[in-house]
Motif scaffolding. Sequence first.
Motif, short mmCIF file in Angstrom:
data_model
loop_
_atom_site.label_atom_id
_atom_site.label_comp_id
_atom_site.label_asym_id
_atom_site.label_seq_id
_atom_site.Cartn_x
_atom_site.Cartn_y
_atom_site.Cartn_z
N HIS A 1 15.22 -50.47 75.81
CA HIS A 1 14.70 -51.26 76.93
C HIS A 1 13.24 -51.68 76.78
CE1 HIS A 1 18.45 -50.39 78.92
NE2 HIS A 1 18.21 -49.09 78.89
N CYS B 1 19.31 -52.77 74.02
CA CYS B 1 20.05 -52.35 75.21
C CYS B 1 21.38 -51.75 74.75
CB CYS B 1 20.30 -53.56 76.11
SG CYS B 1 21.27 -53.20 77.61
N ARG C 1 17.61 -58.23 71.85
CA ARG C 1 17.04 -59.47 72.36
C ARG C 1 15.68 -59.64 71.71
NH1 ARG C 1 17.15 -62.02 78.35
NH2 ARG C 1 15.51 -63.60 78.09
N THR D 1 28.63 -54.62 80.62
CA THR D 1 28.07 -53.88 81.75
C THR D 1 27.09 -54.76 82.53
OG1 THR D 1 26.20 -53.05 80.45
CG2 THR D 1 28.24 -51.73 80.42
N GLY D 2 26.81 -54.36 83.76
CA GLY D 2 25.80 -55.06 84.53
C GLY D 2 24.44 -55.03 83.86
N GLU D 3 24.14 -53.90 83.23
CA GLU D 3 22.88 -53.75 82.49
C GLU D 3 22.79 -54.78 81.37
OE1 GLU D 3 20.57 -49.89 80.72
OE2 GLU D 3 22.62 -50.21 79.99
N ARG E 1 24.42 -57.68 81.22
CA ARG E 1 24.30 -59.03 81.78
C ARG E 1 22.84 -59.34 82.09
NH1 ARG E 1 29.05 -57.40 84.45
NH2 ARG E 1 30.88 -58.58 83.76
N ASP E 2 22.16 -58.39 82.74
CA ASP E 2 20.75 -58.60 83.07
C ASP E 2 19.91 -58.75 81.80
OD1 ASP E 2 21.38 -58.41 85.75
OD2 ASP E 2 20.81 -56.31 85.92
N PHE E 3 20.24 -57.97 80.79
CA PHE E 3 19.51 -57.98 79.53
C PHE E 3 19.64 -59.33 78.82
CE2 PHE E 3 19.55 -57.03 74.89
CZ PHE E 3 18.29 -56.47 74.75
N ARG F 1 20.68 -62.32 80.21
CA ARG F 1 20.50 -63.52 81.04
C ARG F 1 19.22 -64.27 80.67
NH1 ARG F 1 21.54 -61.29 85.56
NH2 ARG F 1 23.70 -62.01 85.81
N GLY G 1 22.86 -69.65 83.14
CA GLY G 1 21.47 -69.20 83.13
C GLY G 1 20.58 -69.99 82.19
#
Length: 261
Positions: free
Chosen positions: A103, A116, A129, A146-148, A150-152, A154, A205
């Motif tokens: 992270h 991630c 990333r 995972t939601g994590e 997706r955020d990573f 986006r 996005g």
Amino acid sequence: MRVCVFASGSGGNSLLLSQGGGSLLLDAGISMRRICCGLQQAGQSMQELHGVLITHEHSDHISGLKMLCKHHCLPVYAPEMLAGELRRLGPECEGLLRVIPLHRPFSVGSLQVRACPTPHDAVQSVAYRVEGEGSFALATDMGHVTGELRDFLRGVDAAVIESNYDEAMLRSGPYPYFLKQRILSERGHLSNAGCAALAEMLAAGGTREIVLGHLSRENNRPELALSAVSPAIRGTAARLHCAPVQGFLEIFAEKPKVCLV
């Protein structure tokens, strides 16, 4: 930022990421000879690389790593548990391993990198990333998004994402039952349908270049993957590509130009 995919699939994975002041290899799952050929085709050499990022320890991602470490003093970047496994699998990596945080960003040349976790049946598996003149993400080998994650992912300008199997092909194919269940599991691989949902989110996005990667030779076809994902990004500015099993694909991760009137 330039992205050159040398190989993507169960037979091996490796790509080059470069911009002025920074060049990185992401995974080394093909022979050193093939990596050198890919670099030559990209107009670069091993001496220009700043290091190698490893996503996880499966052979299709590290099969060329021992020879790279033996013949070239390239730093090898991996999170803690993965670094320990790489050390156990190949003493050639000793002294070259650089343990990275999850992270939190770290620098390689002019590039900023973050890792991630991905849900995969490995000792430790991550997506990367990379930020520079543009932004790029590599996210394959995951049973679900995972939601994590997706955020990573986006908002990246370009991405290589997994489109491993067509579910009908896998279920009716020759693989033994246990292997089918492994691939279908939450820690297995991402289907064409799962990839389509992720591509839709990325395109919404602002991601401009989407590459379908890690296609199974036995359970998928490029035309099936493309036909499954294309409708999900229709009407957006995103362009869709299919990564080569072996060969060369070049894309660019760059911010869209703003026209001032």
